[in-house]
Scaffold this active site. Structure first.
Site, short mmCIF file in Angstrom:
data_model
loop_
_atom_site.label_atom_id
_atom_site.label_comp_id
_atom_site.label_asym_id
_atom_site.label_seq_id
_atom_site.Cartn_x
_atom_site.Cartn_y
_atom_site.Cartn_z
N ASP A 1 -18.25 5.27 3.27
CA ASP A 1 -17.00 5.88 2.82
C ASP A 1 -15.81 5.29 3.60
OD1 ASP A 1 -15.45 7.59 1.36
OD2 ASP A 1 -16.26 9.43 2.22
N GLU B 1 -11.17 3.91 -4.20
CA GLU B 1 -10.76 5.32 -4.13
C GLU B 1 -9.25 5.43 -4.29
OE1 GLU B 1 -13.18 8.07 -1.47
OE2 GLU B 1 -12.69 6.42 -0.15
N GLU C 1 -22.46 10.01 1.22
CA GLU C 1 -21.32 9.20 1.68
C GLU C 1 -21.14 9.42 3.17
OE1 GLU C 1 -17.80 9.94 -0.62
OE2 GLU C 1 -18.81 9.54 -2.51
N ASN D 1 -20.61 14.32 1.14
CA ASN D 1 -20.08 13.75 2.39
C ASN D 1 -20.90 14.24 3.58
OD1 ASN D 1 -17.43 12.29 1.70
ND2 ASN D 1 -17.31 14.20 0.53
N GLU E 1 -18.12 12.97 -6.93
CA GLU E 1 -18.13 13.28 -5.50
C GLU E 1 -17.92 14.78 -5.36
OE1 GLU E 1 -15.43 11.18 -2.88
OE2 GLU E 1 -16.06 12.42 -1.17
P1 C2E Z 1 -12.91 11.63 1.19
O1 C2E Z 1 -14.37 11.70 1.36
O2 C2E Z 1 -12.27 10.30 1.32
O3 C2E Z 1 -12.60 12.30 -0.21
C1 C2E Z 1 -11.59 11.85 -1.06
C2 C2E Z 1 -10.31 12.62 -0.84
O4 C2E Z 1 -9.27 12.01 -1.54
C3 C2E Z 1 -10.39 14.04 -1.37
O5 C2E Z 1 -9.57 14.82 -0.53
C4 C2E Z 1 -9.78 13.91 -2.74
O6 C2E Z 1 -9.28 15.12 -3.25
C5 C2E Z 1 -8.69 12.91 -2.47
N1 C2E Z 1 -8.33 12.12 -3.65
C6 C2E Z 1 -9.14 11.70 -4.64
N2 C2E Z 1 -8.47 10.95 -5.53
C7 C2E Z 1 -7.19 10.88 -5.09
C8 C2E Z 1 -6.00 10.25 -5.59
O7 C2E Z 1 -5.99 9.60 -6.62
N3 C2E Z 1 -4.87 10.42 -4.84
C9 C2E Z 1 -4.83 11.14 -3.70
N4 C2E Z 1 -3.67 11.27 -3.05
N5 C2E Z 1 -5.95 11.75 -3.18
C10 C2E Z 1 -7.10 11.61 -3.89
P2 C2E Z 1 -10.01 16.22 0.03
O8 C2E Z 1 -10.86 16.94 -0.95
O9 C2E Z 1 -8.79 16.89 0.55
O10 C2E Z 1 -10.95 15.85 1.22
C11 C2E Z 1 -10.47 15.17 2.34
C12 C2E Z 1 -11.59 14.69 3.18
O11 C2E Z 1 -12.31 15.79 3.75
C13 C2E Z 1 -12.62 13.90 2.40
O12 C2E Z 1 -12.18 12.59 2.26
C14 C2E Z 1 -13.83 14.04 3.30
O13 C2E Z 1 -13.77 13.12 4.36
C15 C2E Z 1 -13.65 15.42 3.87
N6 C2E Z 1 -14.50 16.35 3.09
C16 C2E Z 1 -14.25 17.02 1.97
N7 C2E Z 1 -15.30 17.79 1.63
C17 C2E Z 1 -16.24 17.56 2.58
C18 C2E Z 1 -17.56 18.06 2.81
O14 C2E Z 1 -18.10 18.85 2.04
N8 C2E Z 1 -18.22 17.61 3.93
C19 C2E Z 1 -17.65 16.71 4.78
N9 C2E Z 1 -18.38 16.29 5.83
N10 C2E Z 1 -16.44 16.22 4.58
C20 C2E Z 1 -15.73 16.65 3.50
CA CA Z 2 -16.15 10.79 0.52
CA CA Z 3 -13.21 8.28 1.02
#
Ligand code: C2E
Ligand code: CA
Ligand code: CA
Length: 384
Positions: free
Chosen positions: A156, A213, A126, A94, A39
């Site tokens: 997602d 996830e 996603e 995403n 991802e």
């Molecule tokens: P998401 O799509 O649900 O992405 C997964 C989030 O969970 C990511 O947070 C990731 O770092 C975190 N994560 C993965 N494995 C674990 C784990 O084992 N434990 C915990 N505590 N967290 C875990 P992140 O990178 O902070 O991103 C948060 C949200 O921001 C993402 O949730 C997504 O909805 C959004 N996001 C991030 N990058 C993009 C992007 O390029 N475009 C868009 N539209 N949304 C984005």
């Molecule tokens: Ca995602």
């Molecule tokens: Ca997710």
């Protein structure tokens, strides 16, 4: 200027100066730990303010209409970085529900992939659902177009939305990602465990690949495996990491059969030719690209389809047999899980009942070239 406006302005200049970087988090097979893809997650390290969390800047980017630009930049940087990675790996991006309302989105994604020579069959999209979108027609059209281009669509954060089941049944998903909150609560709460087990069952019964996830512990992984969940993502398998770290992770984890260096590139046409040489001359078989356009077909196939010799080529498979974009979505899901797609029953032009097998065709580095469509049995008279 309020705080969000200021953030949007800073984000705009970060986008212009390349200050947003893609990080890659592995998605693995729970059976053997193999990495199937990544991802792509946006990271913003502002020189003045330090790292700014996606949960802070993504909603602002969405509100100020900056997500298309962000996606474009993440895609182009990721495709470039992934050019030398094994060709079976997918990249999941995403996309917000508001972006799906833009009829140009699919074209922009296709352009980014084509410019970088990155196959769209390796692009997974996603989408989270949103309670704010009343008209599902345009999002549906955008997703259908992406599927026709060869992309795979994932739902997602399943379980967190307003009407997940409506969204799930209205959109052509082939992958479902169970929200981390359920996975993380599994150990303490029997309820969460039951929900996760039910969602895994629901996903599989709809023909979807299911990804858990937020998997952080081996206990969670064991529980999920016991529930029949095949795919997972979480800190246990790897945190999001810059592209420069990915080759090291891959060399430690990827099994040898994915070594693309020794692979000879083959085209779908070549594969089709090789297969037709070895096929029985009267086998009714055709080959289509990942978007469902027939590129080659045998004489027997054309006859069975009741078209003149050579006229099946260039047509969409759904103009010939009873498959839909949903069928493609399911195909991609079963392929991701290394399973076989069940045969399709079809009444042929001659009125007899036939069983059709659709199978992925891949090159030596496991990259999807397209699909073969084969009449599995000689046609038999249709029972009346
Ligand atoms: P998401 O799509 O649900 O992405 C997964 C989030 O969970 C990511 O947070 C990731 O770092 C975190 N994560 C993965 N494995 C674990 C784990 O084992 N434990 C915990 N505590 N967290 C875990 P992140 O990178 O902070 O991103 C948060 C949200 O921001 C993402 O949730 C997504 O909805 C959004 N996001 C991030 N990058 C993009 C992007 O390029 N475009 C868009 N539209 N949304 C984005
Ligand atoms: Ca995602
Ligand atoms: Ca997710």
């Amino acid at each position: 200027m309020n705080a969000d406006q200021l953030l949007a302005r800073n984000l705009l200049s970060a986008l212009a100066s390349g200050g947003i970087e893609p990080y890659f988090q592995p998605i693995v097979s729970l059976d053997d730990g193999r990495i199937l893809g990544f991802e792509v997650l946006a990271r913003w390290n502002d020189p003045a303010q330090g790292s700014i969390a996606p949960d802070r800047f993504i909603p602002v980017a969405d509100r100020f209409g900056l997500l298309d630009r962000l996606l474009d930049q993440l895609m182009r940087t990721s495709f470039k970085a992934a050019a030398d990675w094994p060709h079976h790996l997918f990249l999941g991006f995403n996309v917000s529900p508001t972006q799906l309302r833009n009829s140009e989105l699919a074209t922009r994604i296709a352009r980014a992939a084509v410019d970088s020579s990155f196959p769209l069959s390796r692009v997974h999209i996603e989408v989270t659902e949103s309670g704010f979108i009343e008209d599902l027609n345009q999002p549906r059209r955008t997703l259908d177009r992406l599927i026709n281009l060869g992309c795979m669509i994932a739902m997602d954060d399943f379980g967190t939305g307003y009407s997940s089941l409506t969204w799930l049944s209205s959109m052509p998903f082939s992958k479902l990602k169970i929200d981390a909150s359920f996975v993380m609560a599994m150990h303490e709460h029997r309820q969460s465990r039951k929900i996760v087990a039910a969602v895994v069952g629901l996903g599989h019964s709809l023909g979807l690949a299911v990804v858990a996830e937020g998997v952080e512990t081996t206990q969670q992984a064991d529980l999920l495996r016991g529930m029949g969940c095949k795919l997972a993502q979480g800190y246990l398998f790897g945190r999001p990491t810059p592209a420069s770290n990915v080759p090291r992770i891959l060399s430690a984890r990827v099994v040898s059969d994915c070594n693309s260096e020794s692979a000879v590139p083959v085209s779908l046409e070549l594969r089709a030719h090789q297969c037709s040489e070895t096929c029985e001359s009267d086998a009714a078989i055709a080959f289509m690209d990942p978007a469902g356009t027939v590129v080659a077909s045998s004489t027997a196939f054309d006859r069975t389809m009741d078209v003149n010799r050579g006229e099946a080529a260039g047509r969409h498979i759904w103009d010939l047999i009873g498959v839909t974009p949903e069928t493609f979505a399911e195909l991609r899901a079963t392929d991701l899980l290394n399973e076989q797609f069940p045969p399709i029953e079809e009444t042929t032009a001659g009125g007899s009942l036939a069983r059709i097998m659709i199978r992925p065709v891949k090159d030596e580095s496991s990259e999807l070239l397209g699909y073969s469509v084969e009449f599995a049995q000689p046609t038999s008279p249709k029972a009346s």
